[in-house]
Design a protein around this motif. Structure first.
Motif, short mmCIF file in Angstrom:
data_model
loop_
_atom_site.label_atom_id
_atom_site.label_comp_id
_atom_site.label_asym_id
_atom_site.label_seq_id
_atom_site.Cartn_x
_atom_site.Cartn_y
_atom_site.Cartn_z
N VAL A 55 -8.77 1.03 2.02
CA VAL A 55 -8.58 0.54 0.65
C VAL A 55 -7.15 0.02 0.48
N PHE A 56 -6.19 0.81 0.92
CA PHE A 56 -4.78 0.42 0.80
C PHE A 56 -4.53 -0.89 1.55
N ALA A 57 -4.96 -0.95 2.81
CA ALA A 57 -4.70 -2.14 3.63
C ALA A 57 -5.38 -3.38 3.05
N THR A 58 -6.59 -3.22 2.55
CA THR A 58 -7.33 -4.35 1.99
C THR A 58 -6.62 -4.92 0.76
N LEU A 59 -6.13 -4.05 -0.11
CA LEU A 59 -5.46 -4.51 -1.32
C LEU A 59 -4.10 -5.12 -1.03
N VAL A 60 -3.36 -4.54 -0.08
CA VAL A 60 -2.06 -5.11 0.29
C VAL A 60 -2.25 -6.44 1.02
N ASP A 61 -3.15 -6.46 2.01
CA ASP A 61 -3.38 -7.70 2.77
C ASP A 61 -3.93 -8.81 1.88
N GLY A 62 -4.72 -8.43 0.87
CA GLY A 62 -5.31 -9.43 -0.01
C GLY A 62 -4.38 -9.89 -1.13
N GLY A 63 -3.19 -9.29 -1.22
CA GLY A 63 -2.23 -9.70 -2.24
C GLY A 63 -2.43 -9.05 -3.59
N ALA A 64 -3.34 -8.06 -3.67
CA ALA A 64 -3.55 -7.38 -4.95
C ALA A 64 -2.47 -6.35 -5.22
N LEU A 65 -1.82 -5.85 -4.16
CA LEU A 65 -0.72 -4.92 -4.29
C LEU A 65 0.44 -5.39 -3.42
N ASP A 66 1.65 -5.23 -3.93
CA ASP A 66 2.82 -5.49 -3.10
C ASP A 66 3.01 -4.33 -2.13
N PRO A 67 3.39 -4.59 -0.89
CA PRO A 67 3.54 -3.51 0.10
C PRO A 67 4.71 -2.61 -0.25
N ASP B 282 8.22 -0.70 0.07
CA ASP B 282 9.46 -1.13 0.69
C ASP B 282 10.43 0.02 0.91
N GLY B 283 9.97 1.26 0.69
CA GLY B 283 10.81 2.42 0.91
C GLY B 283 11.75 2.74 -0.23
N ARG B 284 11.87 1.85 -1.21
CA ARG B 284 12.79 2.11 -2.34
C ARG B 284 12.15 3.02 -3.37
N THR B 285 10.83 3.00 -3.47
CA THR B 285 10.10 3.83 -4.41
C THR B 285 8.69 4.04 -3.88
N GLY B 286 8.05 5.12 -4.28
CA GLY B 286 6.68 5.35 -3.87
C GLY B 286 5.67 4.58 -4.69
N GLU B 287 6.14 4.02 -5.81
CA GLU B 287 5.23 3.29 -6.69
C GLU B 287 5.00 1.87 -6.19
N LEU B 288 3.79 1.38 -6.38
CA LEU B 288 3.42 0.03 -5.96
C LEU B 288 3.17 -0.84 -7.18
N ALA B 289 3.52 -2.10 -7.06
CA ALA B 289 3.30 -3.06 -8.14
C ALA B 289 2.10 -3.93 -7.82
N LEU B 290 1.42 -4.39 -8.87
CA LEU B 290 0.31 -5.32 -8.66
C LEU B 290 0.84 -6.63 -8.09
N GLY B 291 0.05 -7.21 -7.19
CA GLY B 291 0.42 -8.49 -6.61
C GLY B 291 -0.07 -9.65 -7.46
N ALA C 288 -7.73 -0.63 -16.87
CA ALA C 288 -8.35 0.66 -17.21
C ALA C 288 -7.50 1.85 -16.79
N VAL C 289 -6.32 1.59 -16.24
CA VAL C 289 -5.44 2.68 -15.82
C VAL C 289 -5.09 3.55 -17.02
N ALA C 290 -5.13 4.87 -16.81
CA ALA C 290 -4.85 5.80 -17.90
C ALA C 290 -3.41 5.70 -18.36
N PRO C 291 -3.17 5.78 -19.67
CA PRO C 291 -1.79 5.76 -20.18
C PRO C 291 -0.98 6.91 -19.60
N ARG C 292 0.28 6.65 -19.37
CA ARG C 292 1.25 7.65 -18.90
C ARG C 292 0.99 8.09 -17.45
N ARG C 293 0.04 7.46 -16.77
CA ARG C 293 -0.13 7.74 -15.34
C ARG C 293 0.45 6.60 -14.54
N ARG C 294 0.97 6.92 -13.35
CA ARG C 294 1.52 5.86 -12.51
C ARG C 294 0.39 5.02 -11.95
#
Length: 238
Positions: free
Chosen positions: A131-143, A145-154, A169-175
């Motif tokens: 799931v992770f690889a598919t979303l990163v490779d497809g550009g839906a998530l930015d890979p 970079d070691g600066r933070t554990g959080e990922l941004a939408l691509g 649909a992401v729950a409020p106040r959740r990462r």
């Protein structure tokens, strides 16, 4: 020619030095966690790895001396992070090579849990990694970079929509999304609320089923057919 040889020797020495630091399982695991999940304090790293802070401290000092990690003091806490985000690509390549069937040393016997299980409320094992690889490779998530554990939408959410997930649909106040190091396979799987939404979509579509009283996820007959289409490279077989 002499200059080219000297330059080559310098690169070779750098590679040898990197290999020396990665050869120790404690240092390797510390780097994997920092590269995948972002900065950690020494206590956080020690807790995640199951080692004592004094033992870990010696290894972190070596990684600092090698230029692989940096430390920033914030109040009473020392926060460690990878020096260069490219180390994540090196660690991922090594982990994938180590799991390759062509290795001379046979890998340990796989199990259904290796294929798919839960980590908190998201999928882990080979399914979560795919799931992770598919979303990163497809550009839906930015890979990561070691600066933070959080990922941004691509920029291209097509791969996410194909999995049946609406990021609104992401729950409020959740990462939103996290790179969560898969402890078995040593590469990231998708955590955060986006990981929960993906797993919920798979369950709703009867691609996987939760097993009561265990963390194992059962890949259904429908999942065996559909998941390799949705997640290129994923094989449900153990």
């Amino acid at each position: 020619m002499a200059g080219w040889i000297d330059s080559g020797n310098a690169v070779q020495a750098s590679v040898v030095g990197l290999a020396r630091e990665l050869s120790d399982p404690v240092r390797l695991t510390a780097l994997q966690l920092l590269a995948a999940e972002g900065p950690h304090t020494m206590v956080q790293l020690a807790d995640a790895m199951g080692v004592t802070p004094p033992r870990l401290g010696n290894h972190l000092a070596r990684l600092r001396a090698a230029g692989l990690v940096t430390v920033e003091h914030t109040g009473r806490h020392a926060v460690y992070r990878v020096t260069r985000p490219e180390i994540a690509d090196v660690l991922t390549a090594l982990a994938r090579y180590a799991h390759h069937d062509g290795l001379a040393t046979p890998p340990r016997t796989s199990s259904p849990v290796d294929v798919a299980h839960t980590c908190y409320d998201h999928a882990a094992g080979r399914l979560g990694i795919a799931v992770f690889a598919t979303l990163v490779d497809g550009g839906a998530l930015d890979p990561p970079d070691g600066r933070t554990g959080e990922l941004a939408l691509g920029a291209d959410l097509t791969a996410l929509h194909r999995l049946g997930v609406d990021p609104d649909a992401v729950a409020p106040r959740r990462r939103l999304a996290l790179a969560c190091l898969d402890r078995t396979h040593r590469v990231p799987h998708l955590g955060g609320d986006l990981g929960r939404l993906v797993l919920d979509a798979f369950v709703a579509d009867d691609l996987v089923r939760r097993q009561e009283g265990t963390r194992e996820l059962l890949v259904t007959a429908r999942g065996v057919e559909r998941l390799p289409v949705l997640l290129p490279g994923f094989t449900p077989a153990t």
